[in-house]
Design an enzyme around this catalytic site. Structure first.
Site, PDB file in Angstrom:
ATOM      1  N   LYS A 117       0.679  -1.286  -0.105  1.00 56.30           N
ATOM      2  CA  LYS A 117      -0.135   0.108   0.034  1.00 56.30           C
ATOM      3  C   LYS A 117       0.791   1.231  -0.120  1.00 56.30           C
ATOM      4  CE  LYS A 117      -2.145  -1.019   3.854  1.00 56.30           C
ATOM      5  NZ  LYS A 117      -1.840  -2.356   4.224  1.00 56.30           N
ATOM      6  N   ARG A 128      -1.419  -9.724  12.875  1.00 58.48           N
ATOM      7  CA  ARG A 128      -1.899  -8.850  12.131  1.00 58.48           C
ATOM      8  C   ARG A 128      -2.773  -9.336  10.988  1.00 58.48           C
ATOM      9  NH1 ARG A 128       3.636  -6.297  10.928  1.00 58.48           N
ATOM     10  NH2 ARG A 128       2.447  -4.586   9.796  1.00 58.48           N
ATOM     11  N   ARG A 167      10.590  -1.609  12.571  1.00 60.96           N
ATOM     12  CA  ARG A 167       9.397  -1.882  13.294  1.00 60.96           C
ATOM     13  C   ARG A 167       9.306  -2.803  13.965  1.00 60.96           C
ATOM     14  NH1 ARG A 167       4.721  -0.145   8.881  1.00 60.96           N
ATOM     15  NH2 ARG A 167       3.639  -1.826  10.141  1.00 60.96           N
ATOM     16  N   ARG A 212      11.196  -6.720   5.387  1.00 61.82           N
ATOM     17  CA  ARG A 212      11.132  -5.271   5.889  1.00 61.82           C
ATOM     18  C   ARG A 212      11.522  -5.093   7.243  1.00 61.82           C
ATOM     19  NH1 ARG A 212       5.223  -2.280   5.456  1.00 61.82           N
ATOM     20  NH2 ARG A 212       5.100  -3.184   7.769  1.00 61.82           N
ATOM     21  N   ARG A 257     -10.062   0.515   8.289  1.00 60.46           N
ATOM     22  CA  ARG A 257      -9.620  -0.880   8.734  1.00 60.46           C
ATOM     23  C   ARG A 257     -10.707  -1.532   9.305  1.00 60.46           C
ATOM     24  NH1 ARG A 257      -3.838  -0.020   8.748  1.00 60.46           N
ATOM     25  NH2 ARG A 257      -2.748  -1.942   8.929  1.00 60.46           N
TER      26      ARG A 257
HETATM   27  P1  ADP Z   1       0.811  -2.353   7.826  1.00 60.94           P
HETATM   28  O1  ADP Z   1      -0.114  -2.087   6.786  1.00 60.94           O
HETATM   29  O2  ADP Z   1       1.956  -2.863   7.415  1.00 60.94           O
HETATM   30  O3  ADP Z   1       0.027  -3.082   8.974  1.00 60.94           O
HETATM   31  P2  ADP Z   1       0.372   0.405   8.883  1.00 60.94           P
HETATM   32  O4  ADP Z   1       1.438   1.177   9.051  1.00 60.94           O
HETATM   33  O5  ADP Z   1      -0.697   0.711   8.160  1.00 60.94           O
HETATM   34  O6  ADP Z   1       1.053  -0.974   8.555  1.00 60.94           O
HETATM   35  O7  ADP Z   1      -0.284   0.238  10.332  1.00 60.94           O
HETATM   36  C1  ADP Z   1       0.400   0.043  11.436  1.00 60.94           C
HETATM   37  C2  ADP Z   1      -0.430  -0.578  12.801  1.00 60.94           C
HETATM   38  O8  ADP Z   1      -1.023   0.794  13.126  1.00 60.94           O
HETATM   39  C3  ADP Z   1      -1.219  -1.483  12.352  1.00 60.94           C
HETATM   40  O9  ADP Z   1      -1.069  -2.822  12.376  1.00 60.94           O
HETATM   41  C4  ADP Z   1      -2.729  -0.991  13.724  1.00 60.94           C
HETATM   42  O10 ADP Z   1      -2.128  -1.591  14.715  1.00 60.94           O
HETATM   43  C5  ADP Z   1      -2.383   0.241  13.720  1.00 60.94           C
HETATM   44  N1  ADP Z   1      -3.257   1.219  12.656  1.00 60.94           N
HETATM   45  C6  ADP Z   1      -2.996   1.884  11.551  1.00 60.94           C
HETATM   46  N2  ADP Z   1      -4.129   2.283  10.974  1.00 60.94           N
HETATM   47  C7  ADP Z   1      -5.393   1.960  11.811  1.00 60.94           C
HETATM   48  C8  ADP Z   1      -6.681   2.180  11.658  1.00 60.94           C
HETATM   49  N3  ADP Z   1      -7.131   2.732  10.532  1.00 60.94           N
HETATM   50  N4  ADP Z   1      -7.582   1.582  12.535  1.00 60.94           N
HETATM   51  C9  ADP Z   1      -6.833   0.841  13.591  1.00 60.94           C
HETATM   52  N5  ADP Z   1      -5.712   0.795  13.975  1.00 60.94           N
HETATM   53  C10 ADP Z   1      -4.584   1.194  12.788  1.00 60.94           C
END
Ligand code: ADP
Length: 188
Positions: free
Chosen positions: A14, A144, A133, A127, A89
């Site tokens: 993404k 996840r 991270r 990654r 999400r």
């Molecule tokens: P990835 O797509 O690799 O999981 P992101 O950087 O998009 O990574 O998100 C990292 C973490 O941040 C998620 O695993 C979640 O815990 C939190 N997070 C991000 N966006 C949201 C959201 N819209 N709602 C709830 N939690 C979120």
């Protein structure tokens, strides 16, 4: 006006594709993961809450996430459309986004990037070697992906029913994946 939800499992690309879309179409980019990591780095109270949940592979509660998103939207200065990366999400977040956009007389299309689970795990482990991270380790990745299937994937149906859904095969190279996205964006 073009508003895009870039959607897919963790590690589906993404962020990478968002950069390409921003470059070509000049959209604003809101990555909720980046917003949260910024809060963690700044040592805020919100950051501390986020850290606890992210480390466990869990989602931040909807209410909190929706208010963060709303204030991010309000703070945009350019009138161009937005690419939403990491939001919505959950179905509750999708409903909230629809309302927020409706108030601005806008809507969004969803680009669903499908990548095989084995490939996603491989990418995230890779990654993790350089990203620093804490959530890019095997156990948290598995969690996840479970959360993604249970809570996030239903967002697709939400957009499907509104005729705003496009499927992308993200197993291809970055270039070829972008080509598919570009072909769709030219048409809408
Ligand atoms: P990835 O797509 O690799 O999981 P992101 O950087 O998009 O990574 O998100 C990292 C973490 O941040 C998620 O695993 C979640 O815990 C939190 N997070 C991000 N966006 C949201 C959201 N819209 N709602 C709830 N939690 C979120």
């Amino acid at each position: 006006m073009l508003n895009i939800v870039i959607f897919g499992a963790p590690g589906s690309g993404k962020g990478t594709q968002s950069e390409r879309i921003v470059e070509k179409y000049g959209l604003n980019h809101i990555s909720t993961g980046e917003v949260l990591r910024g809060e963690i780095a700044a040592g805020t109270e919100l950051g501390a809450t986020a850290q606890r949940l992210i480390d466990k592979g869990q989602l931040i509660p909807d209410e909190l996430m929706i208010s963060i998103l709303a204030s991010k939207l309000d703070s945009l200065t350019s009138g161009n459309g937005v690419i939403f990366d990491g939001f919505p999400r959950t179905v509750a977040q999708a409903e909230a986004l629809e309302l927020l956009l409706e108030r601005r007389h806008m809507k969004a299309v969803l680009l669903d990037m499908f990548v095989e689970e084995d490939e996603v795990i491989k990418r995230l482990l890779n990654r993790g070697k350089t990203s620093g991270r804490a959530d890019d380790n095997y156990e948290t990745i598995k969690k996840r992906l479970q959360v993604y299937q249970a809570e996030t994937k239903p967002v697709c149906t939400y957009y499907l029913h509104r005729h705003n859904y496009f499927a992308i095969n993200g197993n291809y190279s970055m270039e070829d994946t972008f080509c598919q996205i570009d072909n769709i964006l030219r048409l809408i």
